[in-house]
Write an enzyme that holds these catalytic residues in place. Structure first.
Site, PDB file in Angstrom:
ATOM      1  N   ILE A   1       0.935  -1.252   0.065  1.00 45.72           N
ATOM      2  CA  ILE A   1       0.105  -0.086   0.094  1.00 45.72           C
ATOM      3  C   ILE A   1       0.809   1.256  -0.116  1.00 45.72           C
ATOM      4  CG2 ILE A   1      -1.628   1.188   1.212  1.00 45.72           C
ATOM      5  CD1 ILE A   1      -2.971  -1.353   2.204  1.00 45.72           C
TER       6      ILE A   1
ATOM      7  N   ASP B   1      11.070   2.498   6.272  1.00 45.84           N
ATOM      8  CA  ASP B   1      10.689   1.303   6.564  1.00 45.84           C
ATOM      9  C   ASP B   1      11.767   0.498   7.045  1.00 45.84           C
ATOM     10  OD1 ASP B   1       9.608  -1.305   6.513  1.00 45.84           O
ATOM     11  OD2 ASP B   1       8.118  -0.531   5.078  1.00 45.84           O
TER      12      ASP B   1
ATOM     13  N   PRO C   1       1.881  -2.102   9.783  1.00 40.18           N
ATOM     14  CA  PRO C   1       0.905  -2.994  10.735  1.00 40.18           C
ATOM     15  C   PRO C   1       1.027  -2.442  12.027  1.00 40.18           C
ATOM     16  CG  PRO C   1       2.984  -4.042  10.176  1.00 40.18           C
ATOM     17  CD  PRO C   1       3.057  -2.682   9.407  1.00 40.18           C
TER      18      PRO C   1
ATOM     19  N   ALA D   1      -4.429   3.062   8.057  1.00 43.51           N
ATOM     20  CA  ALA D   1      -3.838   1.732   8.430  1.00 43.51           C
ATOM     21  C   ALA D   1      -4.419   1.398   9.631  1.00 43.51           C
ATOM     22  CB  ALA D   1      -2.289   2.205   8.837  1.00 43.51           C
ATOM     23  N   ARG D   2      -4.260   1.772  11.013  1.00 39.80           N
ATOM     24  CA  ARG D   2      -4.803   1.226  12.187  1.00 39.80           C
ATOM     25  C   ARG D   2      -4.937   2.337  13.164  1.00 39.80           C
ATOM     26  NH1 ARG D   2      -5.967  -2.095   9.305  1.00 39.80           N
ATOM     27  NH2 ARG D   2      -5.714  -4.462   9.491  1.00 39.80           N
TER      28      ARG D   2
ATOM     29  N   ASP E   1      -8.948   7.469   8.665  1.00 39.93           N
ATOM     30  CA  ASP E   1     -10.244   6.443   8.215  1.00 39.93           C
ATOM     31  C   ASP E   1     -10.228   5.359   9.274  1.00 39.93           C
ATOM     32  OD1 ASP E   1     -11.867   5.291   6.334  1.00 39.93           O
ATOM     33  OD2 ASP E   1     -10.452   3.599   5.910  1.00 39.93           O
TER      34      ASP E   1
ATOM     35  N   GLU F   1     -12.748   1.547  17.587  1.00 38.32           N
ATOM     36  CA  GLU F   1     -13.793   1.865  16.635  1.00 38.32           C
ATOM     37  C   GLU F   1     -14.731   0.489  16.585  1.00 38.32           C
ATOM     38  OE1 GLU F   1     -12.237   0.309  12.525  1.00 38.32           O
ATOM     39  OE2 GLU F   1     -11.170   2.021  13.068  1.00 38.32           O
TER      40      GLU F   1
ATOM     41  N   HIS G   1     -13.667   3.977   8.409  1.00 37.51           N
ATOM     42  CA  HIS G   1     -12.963   2.517   7.905  1.00 37.51           C
ATOM     43  C   HIS G   1     -13.441   1.918   6.436  1.00 37.51           C
ATOM     44  CE1 HIS G   1     -10.125  -0.675   9.595  1.00 37.51           C
ATOM     45  NE2 HIS G   1     -10.199  -0.771   8.420  1.00 37.51           N
TER      46      HIS G   1
END
Length: 328
Positions: free
Chosen positions: A154, A173, A204, A231-232, A256, A261, A293
């Site tokens: 992504i 990364d 993640p 993402a999270r 998002d 949630e 989401h």
């Protein structure tokens, strides 16, 4: 072969039927999450598939084993709702889903553009016939430095999308992706925080990434930084975000996803009391965009998630290796 699918939505039914016909298997569709109250509905199945609202803890996994069910798939990329250690102990094999990154990547760029051009404020004004310009001046992407944290599928696709805007792109990364080296510059995380006008998260949820956006990291960022998270929700410390918005350190925030949630997003809660004060408070800021989401939610992604969820179970049951197996 019989598979029971929990948390099925109407938009998944066509894909489930297509797979049942093509694989010549029986797929039982249950619209409720997998729980101690619904697990008996899976009796007689060789595998079950779920979405993220099913909390698959050791108790659920033990009950699956009692029902002689040794294979479980989640039709989501994330698998934090599954106790993988318990699955390993009980020798229940688990798989997650994968889908093409285009939908989430496109959505991310949309949120960046909406934040840059103050779309939320403009929309609110238009709804009350206020067409004034004051306070709506935006900025152009070509003048921005964009930092992408996480360069998997992504994150890499977001970089690919952004490369056409002429902006400077920084990347971070722990594992470098050689496919993006012509489009982005890898830097340390601190350098990315310090130099970026816009920061987007594509990592993640791990112990090492939990609340990585917090008071300490925000302090390293530019004044007026734009933060985007598709993402999270747990990657961000909400209290620290609110403080930084109130003190105008953060120029715009687009989310998002949101911590806690579960039980809210993807449900109709119009007449309910929602017990998430942070969610209610942070959404009222004029420079905060929140969606429920849905970055993943495209026709192609939904079908791909169902295909992964069913085909991995089919492979497990037939003794074949599933391409998205988590090795548990």
């Amino acid at each position: 072969m019989k598979i029971t699918a929990f948390e099925t939505r109407d938009d998944e039914k066509r894909a489930f039927k297509k797979l049942a016909d093509s694989l010549n298997i029986e797929i039982v569709l249950i619209n409720k999450p997998l729980s101690q109250h619904t697990i008996e509905l899976a009796a007689g199945s060789q595998g079950v598939t779920v979405l993220g609202h099913s909390k698959v803890d050791e108790g659920i996994l033990s009950k699956l084993k009692e029902l002689d069910i040794h294979y479980l798939s989640t039709r989501t990329i994330g698998y934090n709702h599954i106790d993988l250690e318990a699955a390993k102990k009980l020798n229940i094999r688990i798989s997650n889903a994968c889908y093409e990154p285009h939908g989430v990547a496109d959505y991310t760029v949309m949120l960046i553009l909406m934040s840059l051009r103050k779309y939320k404020q403009a929309l609110f004004r238009a709804n009350v016939n206020d067409y004034s310009l004051k306070g709506l001046q935006g900025r152009e992407m070509r003048d921005m430095t964009v930092g992408i944290i996480g360069t998997g599928k992504i994150g890499a696709k977001v970089i690919d999308n952004l490369s056409g805007f002429g902006c400077r792109i920084l990347a971070y990364d722990t594992y470098r992706n050689g496919n993006i080296l012509q489009k982005a510059e890898y830097v340390s995380l601190d350098e990315l925080y310090q130099q970026s006008d816009i920061i987007s998260l594509h990592v993640p949820l791990l112990d090492s990434t939990y609340q990585m956006i917090s008071q300490d990291s925000i302090a390293k960022m530019k004044n007026g930084v734009i933060l985007v998270n598709c993402a999270r929700g747990e990657l961000m410390n909400i209290a620290d975000l609110i403080y930084a918005i109130e003190h105008e350190k953060i120029g715009a925030l687009a989310l998002d996803v949101f911590e806690k949630e579960e039980g809210i997003y993807h449900f109709d809660r119009r007449t309910d009391i929602i017990k998430n004060r942070d969610m209610a408070y942070i959404r009222q800021f004029p420079n905060v965009i929140m969606t429920q989401h849905i970055a993943f939610y495209t026709d192609r992604a939904v079908e791909e998630m169902v295909v992964c969820g069913v085909q991995s179970l089919h492979s497990f049951i037939k003794g074949e290796k599933a391409s998205t197996e988590l090795l548990y």
